[in-house]
Scaffold this motif. Structure first.
Motif, PDB file in Angstrom:
ATOM      1  N   PHE A 289     -70.642  -2.203   5.592  1.00  0.00           N
ATOM      2  CA  PHE A 289     -71.351  -0.969   5.925  1.00  0.00           C
ATOM      3  C   PHE A 289     -70.602  -0.171   6.987  1.00  0.00           C
ATOM      4  CE2 PHE A 289     -75.393  -2.305   3.889  1.00  0.00           C
ATOM      5  CZ  PHE A 289     -75.671  -1.103   3.264  1.00  0.00           C
ATOM      6  N   LEU A 290     -70.106  -0.861   8.010  1.00  0.00           N
ATOM      7  CA  LEU A 290     -69.360  -0.144   9.040  1.00  0.00           C
ATOM      8  C   LEU A 290     -68.045   0.395   8.475  1.00  0.00           C
ATOM      9  CD1 LEU A 290     -69.930  -2.392  12.193  1.00  0.00           C
ATOM     10  CD2 LEU A 290     -71.194  -0.373  11.440  1.00  0.00           C
ATOM     11  N   GLY A 291     -67.447  -0.351   7.540  1.00  0.00           N
ATOM     12  CA  GLY A 291     -66.250   0.154   6.868  1.00  0.00           C
ATOM     13  C   GLY A 291     -66.565   1.390   6.046  1.00  0.00           C
ATOM     14  N   ALA A 292     -67.717   1.369   5.345  1.00  0.00           N
ATOM     15  CA  ALA A 292     -68.133   2.551   4.584  1.00  0.00           C
ATOM     16  C   ALA A 292     -68.364   3.733   5.529  1.00  0.00           C
ATOM     17  CB  ALA A 292     -69.404   2.250   3.798  1.00  0.00           C
ATOM     18  N   GLY A 293     -68.938   3.449   6.707  1.00  0.00           N
ATOM     19  CA  GLY A 293     -69.123   4.509   7.692  1.00  0.00           C
ATOM     20  C   GLY A 293     -67.802   5.074   8.161  1.00  0.00           C
ATOM     21  N   SER A 294     -66.802   4.220   8.296  1.00  0.00           N
ATOM     22  CA  SER A 294     -65.465   4.687   8.684  1.00  0.00           C
ATOM     23  C   SER A 294     -64.882   5.597   7.610  1.00  0.00           C
ATOM     24  CB  SER A 294     -64.555   3.472   8.915  1.00  0.00           C
ATOM     25  OG  SER A 294     -63.250   3.874   9.272  1.00  0.00           O
ATOM     26  N   VAL A 295     -65.090   5.205   6.347  1.00  0.00           N
ATOM     27  CA  VAL A 295     -64.614   6.044   5.243  1.00  0.00           C
ATOM     28  C   VAL A 295     -65.326   7.393   5.248  1.00  0.00           C
ATOM     29  CG1 VAL A 295     -64.619   6.288   2.726  1.00  0.00           C
ATOM     30  CG2 VAL A 295     -63.952   4.107   3.777  1.00  0.00           C
ATOM     31  N   ILE A 296     -66.632   7.373   5.404  1.00  0.00           N
ATOM     32  CA  ILE A 296     -67.410   8.621   5.430  1.00  0.00           C
ATOM     33  C   ILE A 296     -66.987   9.492   6.601  1.00  0.00           C
ATOM     34  CG2 ILE A 296     -69.749   9.553   5.698  1.00  0.00           C
ATOM     35  CD1 ILE A 296     -70.738   6.945   4.304  1.00  0.00           C
ATOM     36  N   HIS A 297     -66.746   8.862   7.736  1.00  0.00           N
ATOM     37  CA  HIS A 297     -66.287   9.589   8.924  1.00  0.00           C
ATOM     38  C   HIS A 297     -64.940  10.261   8.659  1.00  0.00           C
ATOM     39  CE1 HIS A 297     -65.863  10.393  13.239  1.00  0.00           C
ATOM     40  NE2 HIS A 297     -64.629   9.957  13.147  1.00  0.00           N
ATOM     41  N   GLY A 298     -64.016   9.534   8.024  1.00  0.00           N
ATOM     42  CA  GLY A 298     -62.704  10.093   7.738  1.00  0.00           C
ATOM     43  C   GLY A 298     -62.728  11.128   6.628  1.00  0.00           C
ATOM     44  N   MET A 299     -63.730  11.034   5.729  1.00  0.00           N
ATOM     45  CA  MET A 299     -63.846  11.944   4.590  1.00  0.00           C
ATOM     46  C   MET A 299     -64.761  13.132   4.881  1.00  0.00           C
ATOM     47  SD  MET A 299     -62.091  11.258   1.816  1.00  0.00           S
ATOM     48  CE  MET A 299     -63.063  12.093   0.583  1.00  0.00           C
ATOM     49  N   SER A 300     -65.025  13.397   6.144  1.00  0.00           N
ATOM     50  CA  SER A 300     -65.862  14.542   6.529  1.00  0.00           C
ATOM     51  C   SER A 300     -67.249  14.448   5.899  1.00  0.00           C
ATOM     52  CB  SER A 300     -65.189  15.867   6.155  1.00  0.00           C
ATOM     53  OG  SER A 300     -63.904  15.954   6.731  1.00  0.00           O
ATOM     54  N   GLU A 301     -67.861  13.254   6.005  1.00  0.00           N
ATOM     55  CA  GLU A 301     -69.233  12.976   5.563  1.00  0.00           C
ATOM     56  C   GLU A 301     -69.390  12.901   4.049  1.00  0.00           C
ATOM     57  OE1 GLU A 301     -71.252  12.044   7.970  1.00  0.00           O
ATOM     58  OE2 GLU A 301     -69.565  12.512   9.282  1.00  0.00           O
ATOM     59  N   GLU A 302     -68.316  12.795   3.303  1.00  0.00           N
ATOM     60  CA  GLU A 302     -68.400  12.624   1.853  1.00  0.00           C
ATOM     61  C   GLU A 302     -68.731  11.168   1.524  1.00  0.00           C
ATOM     62  OE1 GLU A 302     -69.054  13.152  -1.566  1.00  0.00           O
ATOM     63  OE2 GLU A 302     -67.944  14.952  -0.940  1.00  0.00           O
ATOM     64  N   GLN A 303     -69.695  10.940   0.587  1.00  0.00           N
ATOM     65  CA  GLN A 303     -70.106   9.591   0.220  1.00  0.00           C
ATOM     66  C   GLN A 303     -69.880   9.270  -1.256  1.00  0.00           C
ATOM     67  OE1 GLN A 303     -73.810   9.483   3.473  1.00  0.00           O
ATOM     68  NE2 GLN A 303     -74.083   8.544   1.470  1.00  0.00           N
ATOM     69  N   ASP A 304     -69.493  10.263  -2.045  1.00  0.00           N
ATOM     70  CA  ASP A 304     -69.281  10.072  -3.476  1.00  0.00           C
ATOM     71  C   ASP A 304     -67.889   9.468  -3.704  1.00  0.00           C
ATOM     72  OD1 ASP A 304     -68.977  10.220  -6.232  1.00  0.00           O
ATOM     73  OD2 ASP A 304     -70.046  12.120  -6.392  1.00  0.00           O
ATOM     74  N   MET A 305     -67.836   8.264  -4.242  1.00  0.00           N
ATOM     75  CA  MET A 305     -66.552   7.584  -4.435  1.00  0.00           C
ATOM     76  C   MET A 305     -65.670   8.290  -5.468  1.00  0.00           C
ATOM     77  SD  MET A 305     -67.686   3.555  -4.343  1.00  0.00           S
ATOM     78  CE  MET A 305     -68.735   3.698  -5.803  1.00  0.00           C
ATOM     79  N   ARG A 306     -66.258   9.085  -6.339  1.00  0.00           N
ATOM     80  CA  ARG A 306     -65.463   9.825  -7.326  1.00  0.00           C
ATOM     81  C   ARG A 306     -64.603  10.889  -6.673  1.00  0.00           C
ATOM     82  NH1 ARG A 306     -70.491  11.296 -11.129  1.00  0.00           N
ATOM     83  NH2 ARG A 306     -71.235  11.778  -9.034  1.00  0.00           N
ATOM     84  N   LYS A 307     -64.939  11.233  -5.424  1.00  0.00           N
ATOM     85  CA  LYS A 307     -64.177  12.253  -4.690  1.00  0.00           C
ATOM     86  C   LYS A 307     -63.290  11.628  -3.620  1.00  0.00           C
ATOM     87  CE  LYS A 307     -67.884  15.613  -5.459  1.00  0.00           C
ATOM     88  NZ  LYS A 307     -68.888  16.510  -4.821  1.00  0.00           N
ATOM     89  N   MET A 308     -63.076  10.334  -3.714  1.00  0.00           N
ATOM     90  CA  MET A 308     -62.216   9.645  -2.746  1.00  0.00           C
ATOM     91  C   MET A 308     -60.918   9.252  -3.433  1.00  0.00           C
ATOM     92  SD  MET A 308     -65.091   7.359  -0.749  1.00  0.00           S
ATOM     93  CE  MET A 308     -66.559   8.134  -0.064  1.00  0.00           C
ATOM     94  N   GLY A 309     -60.486   8.024  -3.271  1.00  0.00           N
ATOM     95  CA  GLY A 309     -59.267   7.543  -3.911  1.00  0.00           C
ATOM     96  C   GLY A 309     -58.053   7.645  -3.004  1.00  0.00           C
ATOM     97  N   GLY A 310     -57.183   6.642  -3.065  1.00  0.00           N
ATOM     98  CA  GLY A 310     -55.928   6.659  -2.322  1.00  0.00           C
ATOM     99  C   GLY A 310     -56.073   6.635  -0.814  1.00  0.00           C
ATOM    100  N   LEU A 311     -57.176   6.107  -0.288  1.00  0.00           N
ATOM    101  CA  LEU A 311     -57.407   6.173   1.157  1.00  0.00           C
ATOM    102  C   LEU A 311     -56.698   5.069   1.936  1.00  0.00           C
ATOM    103  CD1 LEU A 311     -61.232   7.037   1.373  1.00  0.00           C
ATOM    104  CD2 LEU A 311     -59.263   8.566   1.146  1.00  0.00           C
ATOM    105  N   LYS A 312     -56.139   4.066   1.248  1.00  0.00           N
ATOM    106  CA  LYS A 312     -55.575   2.938   1.987  1.00  0.00           C
ATOM    107  C   LYS A 312     -54.349   3.326   2.813  1.00  0.00           C
ATOM    108  CE  LYS A 312     -53.035   1.119  -2.029  1.00  0.00           C
ATOM    109  NZ  LYS A 312     -52.900  -0.063  -2.918  1.00  0.00           N
ATOM    110  N   LYS A 313     -53.662   4.380   2.434  1.00  0.00           N
ATOM    111  CA  LYS A 313     -52.514   4.818   3.227  1.00  0.00           C
ATOM    112  C   LYS A 313     -52.961   5.514   4.507  1.00  0.00           C
ATOM    113  CE  LYS A 313     -49.438   5.388  -0.737  1.00  0.00           C
ATOM    114  NZ  LYS A 313     -48.599   6.349  -1.537  1.00  0.00           N
ATOM    115  N   ALA A 314     -53.994   6.329   4.410  1.00  0.00           N
ATOM    116  CA  ALA A 314     -54.475   7.075   5.580  1.00  0.00           C
ATOM    117  C   ALA A 314     -55.361   6.221   6.475  1.00  0.00           C
ATOM    118  CB  ALA A 314     -55.233   8.321   5.131  1.00  0.00           C
ATOM    119  N   MET A 315     -56.002   5.198   5.909  1.00  0.00           N
ATOM    120  CA  MET A 315     -56.946   4.374   6.668  1.00  0.00           C
ATOM    121  C   MET A 315     -56.636   2.890   6.434  1.00  0.00           C
ATOM    122  SD  MET A 315     -60.455   6.515   5.789  1.00  0.00           S
ATOM    123  CE  MET A 315     -61.299   5.969   7.273  1.00  0.00           C
TER     124      MET A 315
END
Length: 640
Positions: free
Chosen positions: A350-376
């Motif tokens: 959950f805290l990892g998901a919060g980190s992703v949402i924080h880095g994605m400017s509050e986006e929670q839809d996984m279809r709009k993510m992808g390729g985040l392992k390089k940046a995070m």
């Protein structure tokens, strides 16, 4: 340290008071420091207390100690005190609540830094910790009930923290109402326990309960009521739909509720009351059936969800089902072991998901993510560890705790094991689906999101690292004998479950060869699911479609959560709303108001007519007098 156990819940309460009063005057740094420090000191005190209990167990003692704080209720022969029970079970729960609670507080400093309600948020977090500690430490059902109600109140405040959003406020109300349904069961159980045993103290109730026959109707009634309470607090069928909607709260709240605190309360309460439940085989069978149905239903829903927090929410419901399955088949240690490991990897996820949402400017839809392992990279690696753990891949912690539950289920019924195995396969698939959709492939967000994409600050990543380590090594505390372990956790908790085992000794023991086979089947199945998820979402990059027309019938059922909310809305919410409207519009306005207002109107109209008799005309008065005399004369004649 046992004499000062009252300090452990008191410190978070002080933090709540200080931050509550100073929320608009203290700096955010001060508020974060106070809120985190009080929980950290409670954690240190919990460690000292655990050390005492551990040393007592090493010396062959039970490690059980009850500390009376003050008399609370004294009426006739009824005496109920505010007292705390320190034993192996509560000692470990204290470490979970304060340890993970502290990490969540630290994480919240970075996550909520820009929120205007920063001070209020930390005050609520501290209050939540206080009530959970009260629930864990209570030596009787009444103190436990106060803590039980308190965490329900705080969950309402935290889930609806951003209450100006009406959907978030509705989610908070939904959680509050559904938990009140379960809490009624707890309250009725408290009354029944008091009437049956004349006390609410665990030290009185459990020894006295052993005098009842197995299957006694009174004990069965008590345990069913307690289980109803647990279905509400720990989100089991039919009272599970509030928990996924609890995602409306800030992500640290999701971690606090779904990992270390509120949702584990039901499992803790049943484990604490194991003597009563062992005396009621019917209730244990009911728990097993409800648990496996919940685990499968929630896992099936999680397969198609696209909101990263919703996937984890339904995952929590499913994992809670496994914990209840352990309780239902009598594997109390295994169930509590999964509570412990789940606290590690689910808080991490959950805290990892919060980190992703924080880095994605509050986006929670996984279809709009992808390729985040390089940046995070830190977020990715830690979430990878959490995903491996929850999937049940050795040697991560989740493998050992889930395997112990499945082994207990197999010993009780191979059918339960088979259904549990199917749930484990789905768990592995949807968790790696979440991981691959979020971190693999190419970035699918907007250019603005890509520009602002960044790793979270240290206040958020350090708790992730600590939880990732615990998720990896947490399983060693209860390694099975088949793998060279000594069941340390089972031996440590033995005094808590010894009375129950004395009533009905365990009769099912698996051969080592059977255990090896079950482990092998489980691991191979999970690895196949991981490979399928990798092939679909990484190699072929097949993303879920947005339209319902492109989904199969079963996928559409899963995506729409099997229409459970719609079903409840049709058979419960709408009829109640219709009934309320009927009583409001017909019974109240036209019935009650009609009678009251009609009496007033009749009086008013009568007065309007009668006032015409007082018009000031003397001739009219004389005429009325004559009419009156004639009327009296006629009456007299008729009376003869």
């Amino acid at each position: 340290m046992s004499e000062l156990v009252w300090l452990i819940p008191l410190l978070p309460l002080i933090g709540f008071i200080v931050n509550g009063l100073g929320r608009n005057t203290f700096s955010k740094g001060m508020i974060g420091a106070v809120g985190s420090a009080v929980v950290l000191i409670s954690f240190v005190c919990s460690c000292l207390l655990f050390s005492e209990v551990y040393q007592a167990r090493q010396a062959g003692q039970s490690g059980i100690n009850e500390q009376h704080v003050f008399d609370w209720i004294a009426v006739g022969n009824l005496k109920i005190g505010l007292s705390f029970l320190v034993d192996p079970l509560s000692a470990i729960m204290l470490l979970i609540v304060t340890g993970i609670g502290f990490l969540i507080h630290v994480y919240s400093i970075g996550y909520m830094h820009h929120d205007n309600g920063f001070g209020k948020f930390f005050a609520y977090l501290n209050l939540f910790i206080f009530f959970m500690l009260l629930l864990v430490l209570g030596s009787n059902y009444l103190v436990m009930f106060i803590g039980w109600e308190g965490v329900g109140l705080c969950s309402y405040l935290l889930i609806g923290f951003w209450y100006k959003n009406s959907s978030y406020a509705n989610a908070a109300k939904k959680a509050f109402v559904m938990n009140r349904i379960g809490d009624l069961g707890f309250l009725l159980a408290v009354f029944l326990i008091l009437g049956t045993f004349g006390s609410l103290e665990f030290s009185t109730v459990f020894p006295a309960a052993k005098n009842f026959a197995v299957g006694d109707i009174t004990v069965v009634s008590i345990t069913i009521l307690l289980f109803i309470a647990a279905t509400g607090k720990s989100a089991q069928i039919p009272l599970f739909t509030w928990l996924p909607d609890a995602m409306a709260g800030p992500t640290p709240v999701s971690a606090l509720i779904h990992a270390a605190t509120m949702v584990t309360a039901g499992i803790y309460m049943i484990a604490r009351s194991n003597v009563l439940f062992i005396l009621s085989p019917f209730t244990l069978q009911l728990i097993s059936v409800i648990a496996i149905c919940t685990a499968l239903l929630a896992a099936a829903i999680a397969l198609t969800q696209n909101d990263i927090k919703k996937v984890l929410a339904y995952s929590t419901v499913s994992q809670l089902g496994y914990m209840f399955l352990g309780l239902g088949v009598g594997a109390f240690t295994g169930a509590f072991f999964h509570v412990l490991t789940h606290a590690f990897f689910k808080a991490l996820l959950f805290l990892g998901a919060g980190s992703v949402i924080h880095g994605m400017s509050e986006e929670q839809d996984m279809r709009k993510m992808g390729g985040l392992k390089k940046a995070m990279p830190i977020t990715y690696l830690t979430m990878l560890m959490g995903t491996i753990a929850i999937a049940g891949i050795p040697p991560f912690s989740g493998f050992f705790s889930k395997d112990e539950i499945l082994a207990g289920a197999f010993a009780a019924s191979p059918v339960l094991w088979g259904l549990g195995f199917i749930g484990a396969l789905m768990t592995a698939f949807y968790m790696f689906r979440m991981l691959f959709m979020t971190f693999s492939g190419t970035f699918r967000g907007t250019e603005e999101q890509k520009h602002h994409l960044h790793e979270s600050p240290k206040s958020m990543t350090m708790p992730l690292i600590v939880l990732a380590i615990l998720s990896v090594v947490g399983g060693v505390i209860n390694l099975p004998a088949v793998l060279g372990g000594n069941h340390w956790l089972e031996d440590f908790l033995a005094p808590v479950f010894s009375e129950g085992k004395a009533i009905i000794p365990a009769t099912h023991h698996l051969e080592h060869s059977t255990e090896y086979l079950l482990m092998a089947v489980s691991v191979v199945g999970v690895l196949i699911m991981v490979a399928l998820a990798f092939n679909k979402y990484v190699k072929r990059q097949q993303l879920p479609e947005a339209g319902e027309g492109t989904r199969s019938f079963l996928a559409n059922l899963s995506y729409n959560k099997f229409y459970v909310d719609e079903l409840y809305d049709s058979i419960i919410v709408r009829p109640i709303n219709w009934l309320s409207a009927f009583f409001g519009n017909v019974v109240d306005q036209r019935g009650i108001d009609g009678v009251v207002n009609g009496a007033g109107k009749a009086t008013f109209d009568t007065g309007k007519v009668l006032r015409l008799l007082q018009n000031g005309n003397v001739g009219f008065y004389l005429l009325m007098m004559v009419i009156g005399v004639i009327a009296i004369f006629i009456y007299g004649l008729l009376s003869l």
